[in-house]
Design a protein around this motif. Structure first.
Motif, PDB file in Angstrom:
ATOM      1  N   GLY A 185       0.813  -1.212   0.000  1.00 11.18           N
ATOM      2  CA  GLY A 185       0.000   0.000   0.000  1.00 11.18           C
ATOM      3  C   GLY A 185       0.844   1.259   0.000  1.00 11.18           C
ATOM      4  O   GLY A 185       2.029   1.231   0.316  1.00 11.18           O
ATOM      5  N   LYS A 186       0.207   2.350  -0.373  1.00 11.81           N
ATOM      6  CA  LYS A 186       0.894   3.648  -0.453  1.00 11.81           C
ATOM      7  C   LYS A 186       0.331   4.560   0.624  1.00 11.81           C
ATOM      8  O   LYS A 186      -0.859   4.897   0.616  1.00 11.81           O
ATOM      9  CB  LYS A 186       0.696   4.262  -1.840  1.00 11.81           C
ATOM     10  N   SER A 187       1.173   4.946   1.563  1.00  9.33           N
ATOM     11  CA  SER A 187       0.731   5.784   2.682  1.00  9.33           C
ATOM     12  C   SER A 187       0.675   7.250   2.301  1.00  9.33           C
ATOM     13  O   SER A 187       1.479   7.743   1.502  1.00  9.33           O
ATOM     14  CB  SER A 187       1.664   5.601   3.879  1.00  9.33           C
ATOM     15  N   SER A 188      -0.279   7.950   2.884  1.00  6.40           N
ATOM     16  CA  SER A 188      -0.391   9.400   2.695  1.00  6.40           C
ATOM     17  C   SER A 188      -1.093   9.970   3.921  1.00  6.40           C
ATOM     18  O   SER A 188      -1.539   9.228   4.800  1.00  6.40           O
ATOM     19  CB  SER A 188      -1.170   9.726   1.417  1.00  6.40           C
ATOM     20  N   ARG A 190      -4.228  12.395   5.340  1.00  6.82           N
ATOM     21  CA  ARG A 190      -5.512  12.995   5.002  1.00  6.82           C
ATOM     22  C   ARG A 190      -6.102  13.586   6.269  1.00  6.82           C
ATOM     23  O   ARG A 190      -6.318  12.874   7.255  1.00  6.82           O
ATOM     24  CB  ARG A 190      -6.449  11.938   4.406  1.00  6.82           C
ATOM     25  N   CYS A 196      -3.691   4.583   4.332  1.00  7.21           N
ATOM     26  CA  CYS A 196      -3.029   3.710   3.371  1.00  7.21           C
ATOM     27  C   CYS A 196      -3.925   3.520   2.155  1.00  7.21           C
ATOM     28  O   CYS A 196      -5.088   3.106   2.285  1.00  7.21           O
ATOM     29  CB  CYS A 196      -2.700   2.368   4.006  1.00  7.21           C
ATOM     30  N   ASN A 197      -3.394   3.827   0.982  1.00  8.49           N
ATOM     31  CA  ASN A 197      -4.100   3.604  -0.277  1.00  8.49           C
ATOM     32  C   ASN A 197      -3.787   2.197  -0.765  1.00  8.49           C
ATOM     33  O   ASN A 197      -2.658   1.889  -1.126  1.00  8.49           O
ATOM     34  CB  ASN A 197      -3.653   4.645  -1.300  1.00  8.49           C
ATOM     35  N   SER A 198      -4.796   1.336  -0.757  1.00  5.93           N
ATOM     36  CA  SER A 198      -4.588  -0.066  -1.134  1.00  5.93           C
ATOM     37  C   SER A 198      -5.027  -0.368  -2.565  1.00  5.93           C
ATOM     38  O   SER A 198      -5.167  -1.531  -2.946  1.00  5.93           O
ATOM     39  CB  SER A 198      -5.355  -0.970  -0.160  1.00  5.93           C
ATOM     40  N   GLU A 199      -5.185   0.693  -3.358  1.00  8.21           N
ATOM     41  CA  GLU A 199      -5.727   0.557  -4.716  1.00  8.21           C
ATOM     42  C   GLU A 199      -4.998  -0.474  -5.569  1.00  8.21           C
ATOM     43  O   GLU A 199      -5.614  -1.259  -6.293  1.00  8.21           O
ATOM     44  CB  GLU A 199      -5.689   1.927  -5.408  1.00  8.21           C
TER      45      GLU A 199
END
Length: 284
Positions: A185-188, A190, A196-199
């Protein structure tokens, strides 16, 4: 014999008054230094606060020279390439080497474990060879606050996943462990919170990834596991190696692969590879 011992450690003043008992502060600085040389760095720092004798003794070069790794001159001269370090007092040198010290165009770092003086190393994703890294259809560089380095490599999707590393180094005698630091995942952030963006996460549950390590003196290790725990940085152990000759330059090659091309995989951040003394690694 008892009377002799008593008279040697307890004196009376000239007026025949109360005994003058020896105090901790009466210990000669040279004797205090011999005591400190037998202790670990944190204990030395704690005892340095006892009194003037221990405080002065805690700066003795021979005390801290025994805490420095046997290869400290190699680290300073050949790795960091900064001989001004050698002009420092040994206590200052120890403290300086305990900080992260970048080298190799800031793609790697070396530091000492402050409690043991053990040599630790990290190699960023830019110091690793990653298949397809220059093709933005597959990989991108993203910034993160959770890495020792400005960016990590983020995999969106790929068929052939392979990350290789290599290091030539002269290690002190001991056993060392090598790890990859990865995150699904890609952390950011908000609204001030870490999310975590699990797209793009997919494919890692189908087949395990393989870890491999080899050394120039014939050691090798191999393991495999499924990647999991999305949104969290995880140290995945590659293997251990043993150093018996501290004067020899050891070449270490290691890899992380999932090259089954029957399916794609993605959504993975590759931060760095780490080498710790095994005793230190157990606390990480």
């Amino acid at each position: 014999m008892g009377a002799n011992i008593s008279s040697s450690v307890v004196d009376r003043d000239e007026g025949g008054g109360s005994p003058l008992k020896p105090r901790l502060g009466d210990i000669p600085e040279s004797c205090a230094a011999l005591v400190l040389a037998m202790l670990d760095p944190p204990e030395i720092c704690r005892l340095a606060r006892l009194n003037r004798s221990f405080h002065g003794a805690s700066s003795a070069d021979f005390v801290w020279e025994s805490k420095l790794p046997s290869n400290y001159k190699f680290i300073v001269e050949k790795v960091l390439r900064d001989t001004t370090f050698l002009k420092l007092q040994k206590k200052e040198l120890y403290a300086r080497l305990c900080r992260p010290n970048p080298f190799d165009a800031v793609t790697k770092e070396i530091w000492l474990d402050k409690n043991t003086g053990g040599v630790c190393l990290s190699m960023s994703s830019k110091a690793l060879t990653i298949t397809g890294i220059d093709d933005r259809r597959y990989w991108t560089r993203i910034s993160t606050e959770k890495s020792r380095y400005p960016t990590v490599a983020y995999l969106q999707q790929i068929w052939w996943f392979e990350v290789d590393g290599e290091l030539d180094f002269r290690f002190p005698t001991g056993t060392y462990s090598l790890f990859f630091r990865l995150q699904l995942g890609k952390s950011s952030k908000r609204l001030g919170r870490r999310v975590c963006n699990s797209e793009h996460i997919h494919g890692w549950e189908i087949k395990p990834v393989r870890f491999r390590l080899t050394t120039s003196d014939g050691q090798s290790g191999e393991s495999q596991c499924y990647l999991d725990n999305p949104g969290n940085w995880v140290l995945y152990k590659v293997g251990d190696f043993v150093v018996e000759n501290p004067k020899a330059l050891m070449n270490i090659k290691f890899s992380l692969t999932q090259i089954d091309c029957t399916h794609t995989k993605g959504g993975l951040c590759v931060d760095a590879a780490f080498i710790y003394p095994t005793s230190v690694a157990k606390e990480c």
